[in-house]
Design a protein around this motif. Structure first.
Motif, PDB file in Angstrom:
ATOM      1  N   UNK A 142       5.864  -5.272   8.490  1.00  0.00           N
ATOM      2  CA  UNK A 142       6.272  -3.933   8.090  1.00  0.00           C
ATOM      3  C   UNK A 142       6.275  -3.071   9.343  1.00  0.00           C
ATOM      4  N   UNK A 143       7.452  -2.689   9.809  1.00  0.00           N
ATOM      5  CA  UNK A 143       7.543  -1.776  10.942  1.00  0.00           C
ATOM      6  C   UNK A 143       7.617  -0.370  10.356  1.00  0.00           C
ATOM      7  N   UNK A 144       6.643   0.450  10.755  1.00  0.00           N
ATOM      8  CA  UNK A 144       6.478   1.772  10.164  1.00  0.00           C
ATOM      9  C   UNK A 144       6.536   2.851  11.234  1.00  0.00           C
ATOM     10  N   UNK A 145       7.299   3.914  10.954  1.00  0.00           N
ATOM     11  CA  UNK A 145       7.271   5.044  11.886  1.00  0.00           C
ATOM     12  C   UNK A 145       5.830   5.542  11.977  1.00  0.00           C
ATOM     13  N   UNK A 146       5.507   6.242  13.041  1.00  0.00           N
ATOM     14  CA  UNK A 146       4.139   6.736  13.204  1.00  0.00           C
ATOM     15  C   UNK A 146       3.719   7.608  12.024  1.00  0.00           C
ATOM     16  N   UNK A 147       4.634   8.443  11.536  1.00  0.00           N
ATOM     17  CA  UNK A 147       4.316   9.309  10.395  1.00  0.00           C
ATOM     18  C   UNK A 147       3.960   8.474   9.158  1.00  0.00           C
ATOM     19  N   UNK A 148       4.728   7.428   8.924  1.00  0.00           N
ATOM     20  CA  UNK A 148       4.474   6.555   7.775  1.00  0.00           C
ATOM     21  C   UNK A 148       3.170   5.773   7.978  1.00  0.00           C
ATOM     22  N   UNK A 149       2.961   5.240   9.181  1.00  0.00           N
ATOM     23  CA  UNK A 149       1.759   4.465   9.471  1.00  0.00           C
ATOM     24  C   UNK A 149       0.505   5.308   9.233  1.00  0.00           C
ATOM     25  N   UNK A 150       0.552   6.570   9.597  1.00  0.00           N
ATOM     26  CA  UNK A 150      -0.599   7.470   9.433  1.00  0.00           C
ATOM     27  C   UNK A 150      -0.994   7.649   7.966  1.00  0.00           C
ATOM     28  N   UNK A 151      -0.094   7.367   7.045  1.00  0.00           N
ATOM     29  CA  UNK A 151      -0.435   7.449   5.611  1.00  0.00           C
ATOM     30  C   UNK A 151      -1.412   6.348   5.202  1.00  0.00           C
ATOM     31  N   UNK A 152      -1.492   5.273   6.003  1.00  0.00           N
ATOM     32  CA  UNK A 152      -2.329   4.127   5.675  1.00  0.00           C
ATOM     33  C   UNK A 152      -3.547   3.982   6.583  1.00  0.00           C
ATOM     34  N   UNK A 153      -3.496   4.581   7.766  1.00  0.00           N
ATOM     35  CA  UNK A 153      -4.567   4.411   8.747  1.00  0.00           C
ATOM     36  C   UNK A 153      -5.198   5.759   9.064  1.00  0.00           C
ATOM     37  N   UNK A 154      -6.508   5.798   9.028  1.00  0.00           N
ATOM     38  CA  UNK A 154      -7.213   7.053   9.308  1.00  0.00           C
ATOM     39  C   UNK A 154      -7.477   7.258  10.790  1.00  0.00           C
ATOM     40  N   UNK A 155      -7.619   6.182  11.541  1.00  0.00           N
ATOM     41  CA  UNK A 155      -7.919   6.275  12.969  1.00  0.00           C
ATOM     42  C   UNK A 155      -6.638   6.554  13.758  1.00  0.00           C
ATOM     43  N   UNK A 156      -6.776   7.068  14.970  1.00  0.00           N
ATOM     44  CA  UNK A 156      -5.580   7.317  15.799  1.00  0.00           C
ATOM     45  C   UNK A 156      -4.816   6.020  16.068  1.00  0.00           C
TER      46      UNK A 156
END
Length: 135
Positions: A49-63
């Protein structure tokens, strides 16, 4: 139902990432693809799953780490032969990837490591377990 694996990767440019993985011979599943993410089909049970940074941030709490400066993980993908390892590595390089180390040939195992356009390191590997040293 067999177990499946979904590798989720933060990427800078969705269209460029889709083009990169297409150049390696992988298609995408349009049912799980939109303007923020794409499902790259590696096999019937392996997906990236290649996710834009905005989308990835929905799943990951860490930077989000910069994979071009820090090692996040190493993703290993088996191939059927040494030639297949070379073919996918060369396709990755031609599509804009970077070889991160020399090929490793241990006789029973052969591998190459290529970072994709976002810096995620993929190790392509072929193994002949019958030739593996026992001691």
């Amino acid at each position: 139902m067999p177990s499946m694996i979904f590798v989720n990767l933060p990427i800078a440019d969705l269209a460029a990432s889709m083009a990169y993985y297409k150049a390696l011979g992988f298609d995408h599943n349009p049912d799980f693809t939109d303007e923020t993410a794409a499902c790259i089909v590696i096999s019937e049970t392996i997906f990236v799953m290649v996710l834009t940074h905005e989308k990835f941030k929905q799943f990951a709490r860490l930077p989000i780490a910069d994979a071009k400066k820090e090692t996040q993980a190493l993703y290993a993908l088996s191939r059927d032969s040494r030639e297949a390892v070379d073919a996918i590595a060369e396709a990755g390089l031609k599509a804009g990837g970077t070889e991160v180390r020399d090929a490793q040939d241990m006789g029973f195992m052969y591998s190459r490591a290529v970072a994709d356009i976002d810096g995620h390191v993929w190790e392509y590997v072929w193994m002949d377990m019958s030739g593996m040293p026992t001691e």
